[in-house]
Design a protein around this motif. Sequence first.
Motif, PDB file in Angstrom:
ATOM      1  N   PRO A  65       0.830  -1.202   0.000  1.00 14.68           N
ATOM      2  CA  PRO A  65       0.000   0.000   0.000  1.00 14.68           C
ATOM      3  C   PRO A  65       0.867   1.256   0.000  1.00 14.68           C
ATOM      4  O   PRO A  65       1.959   1.272   0.552  1.00 14.68           O
ATOM      5  CB  PRO A  65      -0.781  -0.079   1.313  1.00 14.68           C
ATOM      6  N   GLY A  66       0.364   2.288  -0.627  1.00 12.86           N
ATOM      7  CA  GLY A  66       1.058   3.567  -0.633  1.00 12.86           C
ATOM      8  C   GLY A  66       2.038   3.680  -1.767  1.00 12.86           C
ATOM      9  O   GLY A  66       2.014   2.919  -2.732  1.00 12.86           O
ATOM     10  N   GLU A  73       3.343   6.310   5.122  1.00 13.80           N
ATOM     11  CA  GLU A  73       2.029   6.812   4.701  1.00 13.80           C
ATOM     12  C   GLU A  73       0.881   6.087   5.385  1.00 13.80           C
ATOM     13  O   GLU A  73      -0.107   6.701   5.769  1.00 13.80           O
ATOM     14  CB  GLU A  73       1.878   6.671   3.183  1.00 13.80           C
ATOM     15  N   ASP A  74       0.984   4.778   5.519  1.00  7.70           N
ATOM     16  CA  ASP A  74      -0.077   3.979   6.141  1.00  7.70           C
ATOM     17  C   ASP A  74       0.557   2.769   6.818  1.00  7.70           C
ATOM     18  O   ASP A  74       0.534   1.659   6.294  1.00  7.70           O
ATOM     19  CB  ASP A  74      -1.099   3.544   5.087  1.00  7.70           C
ATOM     20  N   ALA A  77      -1.680  -0.572   7.286  1.00 10.93           N
ATOM     21  CA  ALA A  77      -1.908  -1.353   6.058  1.00 10.93           C
ATOM     22  C   ALA A  77      -0.602  -1.942   5.547  1.00 10.93           C
ATOM     23  O   ALA A  77      -0.563  -3.085   5.088  1.00 10.93           O
ATOM     24  CB  ALA A  77      -2.548  -0.471   4.984  1.00 10.93           C
TER      25      ALA A  77
END
Length: 88
Positions: A65-66, A73-74, A77
């Motif tokens: 992710p990202g 960023e996350d 996740a």
Amino acid sequence: MTANLPVFLEHVLCSFSGHAPDLDALRAAAPKLVVGVGRDSRALLPAVAAEQLAQRVGSATAEFPGGHVGLAEDPVAFGARLREVLLA
């Protein structure tokens, strides 16, 4: 950030951008090697280089992710995806 650019270019980027990986060693480890690529940065140079490296050594790629810094960023996740990849 602009003020730090010379330091980044001279001391950070140059320290790894000229590195030539040991492709034979990576090929030997290919069954255990997974190259991560950020979903949102597929068109950027680091992702292109990662895809090419995986192809050259015969390893898999895994999408995370990202973007280029998906971990920042996350992190939740990213961590879930990392766990999934490591357990596969």
